[in-house]
Design a protein around this motif. Structure first.
Motif, PDB file in Angstrom:
ATOM      1  N   ARG A 111       0.850  -1.181   0.000  1.00 10.33           N
ATOM      2  CA  ARG A 111       0.000   0.000   0.000  1.00 10.33           C
ATOM      3  C   ARG A 111       0.891   1.238   0.000  1.00 10.33           C
ATOM      4  O   ARG A 111       1.649   1.488   0.925  1.00 10.33           O
ATOM      5  N   MET A 112       0.787   2.050  -1.053  1.00  8.44           N
ATOM      6  CA  MET A 112       1.688   3.190  -1.195  1.00  8.44           C
ATOM      7  C   MET A 112       1.123   4.480  -0.619  1.00  8.44           C
ATOM      8  O   MET A 112       1.863   5.363  -0.229  1.00  8.44           O
ATOM      9  N   GLY A 113      -0.238   4.595  -0.591  1.00  3.92           N
ATOM     10  CA  GLY A 113      -0.835   5.774   0.031  1.00  3.92           C
ATOM     11  C   GLY A 113      -0.325   7.063  -0.584  1.00  3.92           C
ATOM     12  O   GLY A 113      -0.321   7.244  -1.796  1.00  3.92           O
ATOM     13  N   ASN A 114       0.150   7.978   0.290  1.00  9.82           N
ATOM     14  CA  ASN A 114       0.593   9.298  -0.160  1.00  9.82           C
ATOM     15  C   ASN A 114       2.114   9.420  -0.188  1.00  9.82           C
ATOM     16  O   ASN A 114       2.658  10.518  -0.007  1.00  9.82           O
ATOM     17  N   ILE A 115       2.813   8.334  -0.445  1.00 12.92           N
ATOM     18  CA  ILE A 115       4.274   8.407  -0.298  1.00 12.92           C
ATOM     19  C   ILE A 115       5.026   8.531  -1.615  1.00 12.92           C
ATOM     20  O   ILE A 115       6.252   8.559  -1.619  1.00 12.92           O
ATOM     21  N   TRP A 116       4.331   8.624  -2.758  1.00 15.90           N
ATOM     22  CA  TRP A 116       5.046   8.696  -4.029  1.00 15.90           C
ATOM     23  C   TRP A 116       5.964   9.907  -4.097  1.00 15.90           C
ATOM     24  O   TRP A 116       7.143   9.801  -4.476  1.00 15.90           O
ATOM     25  N   ALA A 117       5.461  11.089  -3.774  1.00 20.75           N
ATOM     26  CA  ALA A 117       6.283  12.302  -3.851  1.00 20.75           C
ATOM     27  C   ALA A 117       7.453  12.259  -2.874  1.00 20.75           C
ATOM     28  O   ALA A 117       8.609  12.508  -3.273  1.00 20.75           O
ATOM     29  N   PRO A 118       7.222  11.939  -1.586  1.00 13.91           N
ATOM     30  CA  PRO A 118       8.375  11.854  -0.679  1.00 13.91           C
ATOM     31  C   PRO A 118       9.346  10.738  -1.054  1.00 13.91           C
ATOM     32  O   PRO A 118      10.545  10.856  -0.801  1.00 13.91           O
ATOM     33  N   LEU A 119       8.856   9.651  -1.664  1.00 11.65           N
ATOM     34  CA  LEU A 119       9.752   8.595  -2.118  1.00 11.65           C
ATOM     35  C   LEU A 119      10.691   9.122  -3.199  1.00 11.65           C
ATOM     36  O   LEU A 119      11.903   8.871  -3.173  1.00 11.65           O
ATOM     37  N   ALA A 120      10.143   9.852  -4.166  1.00 12.44           N
ATOM     38  CA  ALA A 120      10.974  10.414  -5.231  1.00 12.44           C
ATOM     39  C   ALA A 120      12.030  11.355  -4.657  1.00 12.44           C
ATOM     40  O   ALA A 120      13.203  11.326  -5.068  1.00 12.44           O
ATOM     41  N   LYS A 121      11.642  12.196  -3.702  1.00 14.80           N
ATOM     42  CA  LYS A 121      12.586  13.126  -3.093  1.00 14.80           C
ATOM     43  C   LYS A 121      13.664  12.386  -2.297  1.00 14.80           C
ATOM     44  O   LYS A 121      14.838  12.788  -2.306  1.00 14.80           O
ATOM     45  N   ALA A 122      13.263  11.304  -1.625  1.00 14.08           N
ATOM     46  CA  ALA A 122      14.226  10.531  -0.837  1.00 14.08           C
ATOM     47  C   ALA A 122      15.250   9.855  -1.740  1.00 14.08           C
ATOM     48  O   ALA A 122      16.437   9.768  -1.402  1.00 14.08           O
ATOM     49  N   ILE A 123      14.811   9.364  -2.886  1.00 17.38           N
ATOM     50  CA  ILE A 123      15.740   8.742  -3.840  1.00 17.38           C
ATOM     51  C   ILE A 123      16.747   9.777  -4.324  1.00 17.38           C
ATOM     52  O   ILE A 123      17.961   9.534  -4.364  1.00 17.38           O
ATOM     53  N   ALA A 124      16.247  10.955  -4.682  1.00 19.89           N
ATOM     54  CA  ALA A 124      17.117  12.001  -5.204  1.00 19.89           C
ATOM     55  C   ALA A 124      18.078  12.541  -4.150  1.00 19.89           C
ATOM     56  O   ALA A 124      19.155  13.056  -4.493  1.00 19.89           O
ATOM     57  N   ALA A 125      17.719  12.425  -2.864  1.00 22.85           N
ATOM     58  CA  ALA A 125      18.523  13.020  -1.795  1.00 22.85           C
ATOM     59  C   ALA A 125      19.628  12.113  -1.282  1.00 22.85           C
ATOM     60  O   ALA A 125      20.450  12.556  -0.470  1.00 22.85           O
ATOM     61  N   THR A 126      19.684  10.842  -1.699  1.00 28.07           N
ATOM     62  CA  THR A 126      20.740   9.961  -1.203  1.00 28.07           C
ATOM     63  C   THR A 126      22.105  10.531  -1.559  1.00 28.07           C
ATOM     64  O   THR A 126      22.328  11.007  -2.669  1.00 28.07           O
ATOM     65  N   GLY A 127      22.993  10.498  -0.592  1.00 25.78           N
ATOM     66  CA  GLY A 127      24.330  11.036  -0.802  1.00 25.78           C
ATOM     67  C   GLY A 127      24.441  12.529  -0.601  1.00 25.78           C
ATOM     68  O   GLY A 127      25.500  13.104  -0.834  1.00 25.78           O
ATOM     69  N   THR A 128      23.353  13.178  -0.152  1.00 21.20           N
ATOM     70  CA  THR A 128      23.374  14.625   0.080  1.00 21.20           C
ATOM     71  C   THR A 128      23.001  14.919   1.536  1.00 21.20           C
ATOM     72  O   THR A 128      22.542  14.029   2.274  1.00 21.20           O
ATOM     73  N   ASP A 129      23.158  16.185   1.922  1.00 19.02           N
ATOM     74  CA  ASP A 129      22.818  16.581   3.288  1.00 19.02           C
ATOM     75  C   ASP A 129      21.316  16.537   3.551  1.00 19.02           C
ATOM     76  O   ASP A 129      20.883  16.653   4.692  1.00 19.02           O
ATOM     77  N   ARG A 130      20.512  16.360   2.517  1.00 12.81           N
ATOM     78  CA  ARG A 130      19.056  16.300   2.685  1.00 12.81           C
ATOM     79  C   ARG A 130      18.557  14.875   2.940  1.00 12.81           C
ATOM     80  O   ARG A 130      17.356  14.673   3.141  1.00 12.81           O
ATOM     81  N   HIS A 131      19.463  13.908   2.932  1.00 12.82           N
ATOM     82  CA  HIS A 131      19.041  12.498   2.997  1.00 12.82           C
ATOM     83  C   HIS A 131      18.178  12.188   4.213  1.00 12.82           C
ATOM     84  O   HIS A 131      17.085  11.638   4.084  1.00 12.82           O
ATOM     85  N   VAL A 132      18.656  12.517   5.416  1.00 12.45           N
ATOM     86  CA  VAL A 132      17.922  12.142   6.628  1.00 12.45           C
ATOM     87  C   VAL A 132      16.569  12.833   6.673  1.00 12.45           C
ATOM     88  O   VAL A 132      15.543  12.210   6.996  1.00 12.45           O
ATOM     89  N   ASP A 133      16.524  14.109   6.324  1.00 11.24           N
ATOM     90  CA  ASP A 133      15.246  14.826   6.335  1.00 11.24           C
ATOM     91  C   ASP A 133      14.254  14.223   5.347  1.00 11.24           C
ATOM     92  O   ASP A 133      13.059  14.066   5.659  1.00 11.24           O
ATOM     93  N   CYS A 134      14.736  13.877   4.153  1.00 15.71           N
ATOM     94  CA  CYS A 134      13.838  13.281   3.164  1.00 15.71           C
ATOM     95  C   CYS A 134      13.404  11.883   3.586  1.00 15.71           C
ATOM     96  O   CYS A 134      12.262  11.470   3.310  1.00 15.71           O
ATOM     97  N   LEU A 135      14.282  11.166   4.261  1.00 10.55           N
ATOM     98  CA  LEU A 135      13.908   9.844   4.763  1.00 10.55           C
ATOM     99  C   LEU A 135      12.850   9.963   5.854  1.00 10.55           C
ATOM    100  O   LEU A 135      11.890   9.175   5.902  1.00 10.55           O
ATOM    101  N   ILE A 136      12.981  10.963   6.717  1.00  8.61           N
ATOM    102  CA  ILE A 136      11.950  11.225   7.732  1.00  8.61           C
ATOM    103  C   ILE A 136      10.615  11.520   7.054  1.00  8.61           C
ATOM    104  O   ILE A 136       9.564  11.004   7.460  1.00  8.61           O
ATOM    105  N   ASP A 137      10.641  12.380   6.032  1.00  5.69           N
ATOM    106  CA  ASP A 137       9.405  12.725   5.325  1.00  5.69           C
ATOM    107  C   ASP A 137       8.752  11.489   4.720  1.00  5.69           C
ATOM    108  O   ASP A 137       7.516  11.353   4.744  1.00  5.69           O
ATOM    109  N   LEU A 138       9.552  10.593   4.189  1.00  4.45           N
ATOM    110  CA  LEU A 138       9.027   9.360   3.587  1.00  4.45           C
ATOM    111  C   LEU A 138       8.433   8.448   4.650  1.00  4.45           C
ATOM    112  O   LEU A 138       7.302   7.955   4.512  1.00  4.45           O
TER     113      LEU A 138
END
Length: 259
Positions: A2-29
């Protein structure tokens, strides 16, 4: 899944790997469709003191108190030191009746106005894990919400592994100094200068209260009746000018903050 409302945060989390935004985007996901009131992110080591990575809607003062005093009573820290277990870890899976009345839950979480939390524990290199904690102030997490997080765990793990790979071996997630970690504790030590008006027997009973033992358990340990324990409690409360067990915890921890 069940994916619910996580498509947008999932895309952002993928793009943020290896950057300083990784943990924040993972929290959002992780928290995209799991209601929560605040978030804390902590690194645990099997040999070093824990490190606070970041938090949302949480008190800086409580972060300091945790690192100075409470971490040795943290059941998540104890679990990592003991078992090195990763995955989805609800607080209710770690807290027995004694722990529910003890230092971490009745002390730290009560002061933080947290009633329940669930940790997403991810491997973070060496003997470290990263714990992303969703916390609630009024209602517990439902079993269905824990199950949903468990379903999505492989995604969280894969994203975090990608981040570690992209960072390289010399990356440090925090700049905080970390000394040797103290062993998890269950029994508190009452400072000599606290509650001098209490007798040695009363101090022994208070120590059991602070360790989370219920009245019947205290009676068995001290070889006295439940009624006698209740009488001792009443006299102790009168001597230290309080009316509840919570106030006893607060006096204990306030004294530790002040020394």
């Amino acid at each position: 899944m069940r994916m619910g409302n996580i498509w947008a945060p999932l895309a952002k989390a993928i793009a943020a790997t290896g950057t300083d935004r990784h943990v924040d985007c993972l929290i959002d996901l992780i928290g995209a469709d799991i209601a929560h009131d605040l978030v804390t992110v902590t690194r645990y080591s099997a040999t070093r003191t824990p490190e606070f990575v970041k938090h949302r809607r949480f008190s800086d003062e409580m972060v300091r108190r945790y690192l100075d005093n409470y971490y040795v009573f943290d059941p998540f820290y104890a679990s990592w030191r003991r078992e090195r277990r990763l995955g989805i870890m609800p607080l209710k899976g770690l807290a027995d009746e004694e722990a529910k009345r003890g230092q971490y839950i009745a002390g730290f979480l009560a002061q933080s106005e947290i009633c329940d939390e669930v940790g997403i524990m991810l491997a973070d290199g060496g003997d470290w894990c990263l714990g992303i904690f969703l916390d609630r102030s009024k209602i517990s997490f439902r079993d269905s919400e824990i199950a949903l997080l468990t379903e999505r765990l492989p995604v969280f793990e894969a994203l975090h592994a990608l981040d570690i790979k992209a960072r390289g071996s010399d990356f440090s997630r925090t700049s905080a100094p970390s000394g040797p970690g103290a062993s998890p504790q269950q029994k508190p030590s009452i400072p000599a200068g606290l509650w001098p008006e209490l007798s040695s027997r009363e101090r022994e009973l208070v120590q059991l209260i602070l360790a989370g033992h219920p009245t019947a358990n205290i009676a068995g340990r001290l070889g006295i009746t439940v009624g006698t324990v209740k009488n001792h409690r009443r006299r102790i409360y009168e001597k230290v000018d309080i009316t509840t067990e919570r106030e006893l915890f607060l006096q204990f921890f306030q004294h530790r903050m002040d020394i």
